[in-house]
Design an enzyme around this catalytic site. Structure first.
Site, PDB file in Angstrom:
ATOM      1  N   ASN A   1      -4.165  -0.644  -2.506  1.00 35.15           N
ATOM      2  CA  ASN A   1      -3.366  -0.436  -3.710  1.00 35.15           C
ATOM      3  C   ASN A   1      -3.833   0.783  -4.495  1.00 35.15           C
ATOM      4  OD1 ASN A   1      -2.168  -2.751  -2.875  1.00 35.15           O
ATOM      5  ND2 ASN A   1      -3.173  -4.079  -4.376  1.00 35.15           N
TER       6      ASN A   1
ATOM      7  N   PRO B   1       6.044  -4.101  -8.019  1.00 29.36           N
ATOM      8  CA  PRO B   1       6.668  -4.565  -6.772  1.00 29.36           C
ATOM      9  C   PRO B   1       5.820  -4.186  -5.556  1.00 29.36           C
ATOM     10  CG  PRO B   1       7.843  -2.652  -7.650  1.00 29.36           C
ATOM     11  CD  PRO B   1       6.835  -3.053  -8.686  1.00 29.36           C
ATOM     12  N   ASP B   2       5.886  -5.003  -4.487  1.00 27.69           N
ATOM     13  CA  ASP B   2       5.224  -4.578  -3.245  1.00 27.69           C
ATOM     14  C   ASP B   2       6.164  -3.626  -2.503  1.00 27.69           C
ATOM     15  OD1 ASP B   2       7.058  -6.177  -1.942  1.00 27.69           O
ATOM     16  OD2 ASP B   2       5.612  -7.628  -1.188  1.00 27.69           O
ATOM     17  N   PHE B   3       5.847  -3.279  -1.271  1.00 28.39           N
ATOM     18  CA  PHE B   3       6.649  -2.296  -0.549  1.00 28.39           C
ATOM     19  C   PHE B   3       7.721  -2.924   0.332  1.00 28.39           C
ATOM     20  CE2 PHE B   3       2.662  -0.307  -1.607  1.00 28.39           C
ATOM     21  CZ  PHE B   3       3.089   0.897  -2.147  1.00 28.39           C
ATOM     22  N   ARG B   4       7.317  -3.942   1.103  1.00 27.24           N
ATOM     23  CA  ARG B   4       8.164  -4.385   2.201  1.00 27.24           C
ATOM     24  C   ARG B   4       8.845  -5.732   2.021  1.00 27.24           C
ATOM     25  NH1 ARG B   4       3.945  -1.480   3.941  1.00 27.24           N
ATOM     26  NH2 ARG B   4       4.472   0.448   5.036  1.00 27.24           N
TER      27      ARG B   4
ATOM     28  N   ASP C   1      -3.023   0.990  -7.756  1.00 22.35           N
ATOM     29  CA  ASP C   1      -2.790   0.599  -9.156  1.00 22.35           C
ATOM     30  C   ASP C   1      -4.079   0.521  -9.982  1.00 22.35           C
ATOM     31  OD1 ASP C   1      -3.956  -1.883  -8.371  1.00 22.35           O
ATOM     32  OD2 ASP C   1      -1.989  -2.695  -7.873  1.00 22.35           O
TER      33      ASP C   1
ATOM     34  N   HIS D   1      -6.433   3.834   0.285  1.00 25.73           N
ATOM     35  CA  HIS D   1      -5.320   4.783   0.241  1.00 25.73           C
ATOM     36  C   HIS D   1      -5.383   5.650  -1.021  1.00 25.73           C
ATOM     37  CE1 HIS D   1      -2.810   2.091   3.183  1.00 25.73           C
ATOM     38  NE2 HIS D   1      -3.799   2.722   3.774  1.00 25.73           N
TER      39      HIS D   1
HETATM   40  P1  OAD Z   1       3.598  -4.677   1.855  1.00 24.69           P
HETATM   41  O1  OAD Z   1       4.714  -4.661   0.862  1.00 24.69           O
HETATM   42  O2  OAD Z   1       3.854  -4.080   3.176  1.00 24.69           O
HETATM   43  O3  OAD Z   1       3.113  -6.178   2.093  1.00 24.69           O
HETATM   44  C1  OAD Z   1       2.888  -7.077   1.021  1.00 24.69           C
HETATM   45  C2  OAD Z   1       2.606  -8.460   1.608  1.00 24.69           C
HETATM   46  O4  OAD Z   1       2.224  -9.328   0.552  1.00 24.69           O
HETATM   47  C3  OAD Z   1       3.796  -9.095   2.316  1.00 24.69           C
HETATM   48  O5  OAD Z   1       3.366  -9.713   3.509  1.00 24.69           O
HETATM   49  C4  OAD Z   1       4.299 -10.137   1.295  1.00 24.69           C
HETATM   50  O6  OAD Z   1       4.861 -11.270   1.920  1.00 24.69           O
HETATM   51  C5  OAD Z   1       3.014 -10.522   0.608  1.00 24.69           C
HETATM   52  N1  OAD Z   1       3.178 -10.944  -0.796  1.00 24.69           N
HETATM   53  C6  OAD Z   1       3.873 -10.306  -1.786  1.00 24.69           C
HETATM   54  N2  OAD Z   1       3.756 -10.957  -2.954  1.00 24.69           N
HETATM   55  C7  OAD Z   1       2.964 -12.043  -2.714  1.00 24.69           C
HETATM   56  C8  OAD Z   1       2.482 -13.118  -3.516  1.00 24.69           C
HETATM   57  N3  OAD Z   1       2.754 -13.214  -4.822  1.00 24.69           N
HETATM   58  N4  OAD Z   1       1.727 -14.074  -2.918  1.00 24.69           N
HETATM   59  C9  OAD Z   1       1.430 -13.998  -1.586  1.00 24.69           C
HETATM   60  N5  OAD Z   1       1.849 -13.003  -0.793  1.00 24.69           N
HETATM   61  C10 OAD Z   1       2.611 -12.037  -1.329  1.00 24.69           C
HETATM   62  O7  OAD Z   1       2.352  -3.986   1.118  1.00 24.69           O
HETATM   63  P2  OAD Z   1       0.998  -3.449   1.782  1.00 24.69           P
HETATM   64  O8  OAD Z   1       0.637  -4.232   2.968  1.00 24.69           O
HETATM   65  O9  OAD Z   1       0.002  -3.286   0.695  1.00 24.69           O
HETATM   66  O10 OAD Z   1       0.888   3.048   1.399  1.00 24.69           O
HETATM   67  O11 OAD Z   1       1.460  -1.990   2.246  1.00 24.69           O
HETATM   68  C11 OAD Z   1       0.542  -1.138   2.890  1.00 24.69           C
HETATM   69  C12 OAD Z   1       0.803   0.313   2.555  1.00 24.69           C
HETATM   70  O12 OAD Z   1       2.156   0.649   2.835  1.00 24.69           O
HETATM   71  C13 OAD Z   1       0.638   0.664   1.103  1.00 24.69           C
HETATM   72  O13 OAD Z   1      -0.703   0.970   0.770  1.00 24.69           O
HETATM   73  C14 OAD Z   1       1.521   1.865   0.903  1.00 24.69           C
HETATM   74  C15 OAD Z   1       2.687   1.498   1.799  1.00 24.69           C
HETATM   75  O14 OAD Z   1       3.313   2.558   2.408  1.00 24.69           O
HETATM   76  C16 OAD Z   1       0.714   4.110   0.574  1.00 24.69           C
HETATM   77  O15 OAD Z   1       0.992   4.082  -0.612  1.00 24.69           O
HETATM   78  C17 OAD Z   1       0.115   5.302   1.184  1.00 24.69           C
END
Ligand code: OAD
Length: 277
Positions: A111, A37-40, A113, A130
């Site tokens: 990432n 999963p992503d974060f936000r 991962d 990171h």
């Molecule tokens: P976010 O979860 O903040 O952002 C992910 C982005 O990818 C969002 O804009 C989603 O819309 C987009 N997205 C997700 N799945 C997608 C897909 N299949 N195709 C196209 N777009 C997609 O994640 P990051 O920006 O990586 O820090 O977060 C940054 C940092 O915040 C991370 O490194 C982590 C977190 O706190 C630490 O672990 C220290």
């Protein structure tokens, strides 16, 4: 053709010309199709689903001060995210194919991962901005702690502690309140100077909400001569606040983009070879 098809054609054209190298700035969105999963993202993002960990606020799970008092939520999350349970996506393999064709300058990843490494991209090209799970240290005395023991303990729900001073052990992941790895600043300084002087680079931002600094400031720093690309479900960061006329914006799924580009470039055979490895 649809808007995104035209944009994919533009990128394919640049790649076929072969005179520009690519710098990737990536985040959690390039690994969601691997099952991480992503974060936000609303509903599916980690920060939405951390309620069971009873955190004061979601990002506390990666906060160094919070961790030093209450490491449990991070250790629980570590089990879920621990490398070895996931495979690279089409997008990771696209970057590897570009490396094979000498078109890759660098991939800056937020990432943890390690899917960039797993896809076979050489270490010189990867900047883990990171950090990663690749090493662990005591947060008090800095002694290192072996990976296998760290993994074994967290999977048994035992908190790993330092053999020397009994302090808590944490993987070398950059937490809020910690500095990014030196490699991030060194490589960006060098790459930035080259981008500025030569100008013949393409900067592709993909799968990140650009909400964490200093990483989020990178797309805004490159000179106007640099071709910028954004591949993301939503428009983010500098692409939104200071758009440039030349920006190529692809608001699509990352893997759909990678698969279409690979097909358009006739790279499918080499892609299959990589996926079988
Ligand atoms: P976010 O979860 O903040 O952002 C992910 C982005 O990818 C969002 O804009 C989603 O819309 C987009 N997205 C997700 N799945 C997608 C897909 N299949 N195709 C196209 N777009 C997609 O994640 P990051 O920006 O990586 O820090 O977060 C940054 C940092 O915040 C991370 O490194 C982590 C977190 O706190 C630490 O672990 C220290």
């Amino acid at each position: 053709p649809e808007m995104s098809d035209l944009n994919i054609n533009k990128i394919a054209e640049i790649i076929r010309n072969g005179d520009k190298k690519f710098i990737f700035l990536v985040g959690a969105g390039i690994s969601t199709s691997a099952g991480i999963p992503d974060f936000r993202s609303p509903k599916t993002g980690l920060y939405h689903n951390l309620q069971k960990l009873k955190l004061p606020y979601a990002e506390a799970v990666f906060d160094i001060d919070y961790f030093s008092n209450n490491p449990k939520p991070f250790y629980i999350l570590s089990k879920e995210l621990y490398p070895g349970q996931f495979l690279p996506t089409s997008f990771h393999l696209l970057v590897k194919l570009m490396e094979q064709r000498k078109l890759l300058k660098r991939i800056y990843t937020q990432n943890i991962d390690t899917l960039e490494r797993l896809s076979g991209i050489h270490d010189d090209y990867i900047v883990e901005a990171h950090g990663s799970f690749n090493a662990n240290h005591c947060i008090d005395c800095g002694s290192s702690f072996e990976n296998e023991s760290f993994k074994e303990l967290i999977f048994k729900d035992i908190h790993p502690t330092c053999e020397k001073c009994d302090g808590l052990v944490k993987p070398d992941i950059t937490f809020f309140g910690e500095a990014l790895p030196a490699k991030f600043f060194d490589k960006w300084d060098a790459d930035f100077t080259e981008i500025d002087e030569k100008g013949d680079f393409v900067l592709v931002t993909a799968g990140t909400s650009l909400s964490v600094y200093p990483f989020a400031s990178l797309p805004g720093e490159v000179s106007k001569r640099t071709q910028r690309v954004l591949v993301n479900k939503e428009i983010v960061g500098d692409y939104k606040t200071s758009p440039r006329k030349t920006d190529i914006i692809i608001l699509d799924d990352i893997d759909t983009f990678a698969d279409e580009l690979i097909r358009e470039l006739n790279w499918s055979k080499d892609f299959e070879k990589l996926s079988l490895k």
